[in-house]
Design a protein around this motif. Sequence first.
Motif, PDB file in Angstrom:
ATOM      1  N   PHE A 143       5.744  -3.945  -6.503  1.00  0.00           N
ATOM      2  CA  PHE A 143       6.147  -4.749  -5.428  1.00  0.00           C
ATOM      3  C   PHE A 143       5.230  -6.128  -5.240  1.00  0.00           C
ATOM      4  O   PHE A 143       5.919  -7.121  -5.033  1.00  0.00           O
ATOM      5  CB  PHE A 143       6.166  -4.068  -4.199  1.00  0.00           C
ATOM      6  N   TRP A 144       4.156  -6.007  -5.523  1.00  0.00           N
ATOM      7  CA  TRP A 144       3.390  -7.126  -5.560  1.00  0.00           C
ATOM      8  C   TRP A 144       3.594  -8.204  -6.894  1.00  0.00           C
ATOM      9  O   TRP A 144       3.638  -9.135  -6.594  1.00  0.00           O
ATOM     10  CB  TRP A 144       1.693  -6.643  -5.813  1.00  0.00           C
ATOM     11  N   PRO A 149       4.759  -8.227  -1.325  1.00  0.00           N
ATOM     12  CA  PRO A 149       3.461  -7.354  -0.802  1.00  0.00           C
ATOM     13  C   PRO A 149       3.924  -6.596   0.582  1.00  0.00           C
ATOM     14  O   PRO A 149       3.377  -5.821   1.001  1.00  0.00           O
ATOM     15  CB  PRO A 149       2.347  -8.207  -0.815  1.00  0.00           C
ATOM     16  N   ASP A 150       4.978  -7.565   1.148  1.00  0.00           N
ATOM     17  CA  ASP A 150       5.390  -6.934   2.606  1.00  0.00           C
ATOM     18  C   ASP A 150       5.939  -5.656   2.225  1.00  0.00           C
ATOM     19  O   ASP A 150       5.847  -4.941   3.201  1.00  0.00           O
ATOM     20  CB  ASP A 150       6.337  -8.095   3.130  1.00  0.00           C
ATOM     21  N   LEU A 151       6.569  -5.395   1.126  1.00  0.00           N
ATOM     22  CA  LEU A 151       7.275  -3.994   0.835  1.00  0.00           C
ATOM     23  C   LEU A 151       6.197  -2.858   0.672  1.00  0.00           C
ATOM     24  O   LEU A 151       6.340  -1.730   1.372  1.00  0.00           O
ATOM     25  CB  LEU A 151       8.006  -4.067  -0.040  1.00  0.00           C
ATOM     26  N   ILE A 154       4.799  -2.063   4.306  1.00  0.00           N
ATOM     27  CA  ILE A 154       5.846  -1.014   4.980  1.00  0.00           C
ATOM     28  C   ILE A 154       5.513   0.347   4.346  1.00  0.00           C
ATOM     29  O   ILE A 154       5.437   1.232   5.131  1.00  0.00           O
ATOM     30  CB  ILE A 154       7.191  -1.875   4.430  1.00  0.00           C
ATOM     31  N   ILE A 155       5.560   0.572   3.093  1.00  0.00           N
ATOM     32  CA  ILE A 155       5.248   1.688   2.531  1.00  0.00           C
ATOM     33  C   ILE A 155       4.047   2.259   3.160  1.00  0.00           C
ATOM     34  O   ILE A 155       3.915   3.660   3.500  1.00  0.00           O
ATOM     35  CB  ILE A 155       5.030   1.713   1.007  1.00  0.00           C
ATOM     36  N   GLN A 156       2.868   1.573   2.980  1.00  0.00           N
ATOM     37  CA  GLN A 156       1.478   2.102   3.531  1.00  0.00           C
ATOM     38  C   GLN A 156       1.741   2.325   4.962  1.00  0.00           C
ATOM     39  O   GLN A 156       1.092   3.469   5.435  1.00  0.00           O
ATOM     40  CB  GLN A 156       0.406   1.259   3.283  1.00  0.00           C
ATOM     41  N   LEU A 197      13.064   1.279  -1.166  1.00  0.00           N
ATOM     42  CA  LEU A 197      12.643   0.058  -1.354  1.00  0.00           C
ATOM     43  C   LEU A 197      13.037  -0.582  -2.690  1.00  0.00           C
ATOM     44  O   LEU A 197      13.496  -1.760  -2.711  1.00  0.00           O
ATOM     45  CB  LEU A 197      11.468  -0.185  -0.865  1.00  0.00           C
ATOM     46  N   MET A 198      12.579   0.168  -3.628  1.00  0.00           N
ATOM     47  CA  MET A 198      12.825  -0.407  -5.171  1.00  0.00           C
ATOM     48  C   MET A 198      14.467  -0.497  -5.317  1.00  0.00           C
ATOM     49  O   MET A 198      15.001  -1.332  -6.020  1.00  0.00           O
ATOM     50  CB  MET A 198      12.199   0.503  -6.012  1.00  0.00           C
TER      51      MET A 198
END
Length: 214
Positions: A143-144, A149-151, A154-156, A197-198
């Motif tokens: 994602f980075w 990085p916002d996604l 969200i995951i974290q 998300l992916m």
Amino acid sequence: MNTARVGDAGRAGMRVAGCRGSDQELAVLIGPVLGPATLGVFAMLRRLCDTGQQLAVQAAGSVLVPTAARLAEEPVRFAAAWTRSIRITGLAALGSAGLLAWLGGDVPATVLGPSFRGDAGLFSALAVAGGLAAVLGVMGPFFWGLARPDLDRIIQGIRLLAMAVAAVALMPALGSLGVALALAVSAAAAVLTAAVLMRRTRDITVHATLTALG
């Protein structure tokens, strides 16, 4: 059920929800509920299970971010890199986690001494949590690499919320085992969130991602 312990667990969960913490920070936050002796054993067993996760995070940060960025405009190769990274990490991390979980408390009792055997099921749950965290460690960098990085945040965030809720629910009855199960549940929730998300970001199906885990 010990109502005082439930109250302590609830307050610990609120502290967890209010921080950006890692698994180690969670252990510190629930220390007042478990007590120093139990917390000490928990921390040592967590560290013993942590090697795979740390190696995955270190490798991912230096290799997978630039790889994902380079393949961002090549959907087929990007998808192949995503599933291959998950497959390799899953095979290594979840395979070793399964072995450690099967061996259970005999591992820390042999390596660290009998006093570190821990509660029944504790080391097994921590091993599974560590394996899932290692898989998650290779997902975030993609994602980075996509400049999203916002996604990953969200995951974290989902992981942290699931950790807090599960710890509050399980710790009063199960103690340190409840915390270990909370770590495993939250890591699984984060892996599933990353897959979803992916799917929305790069049209890689959730089935393809989860199948890559083996």
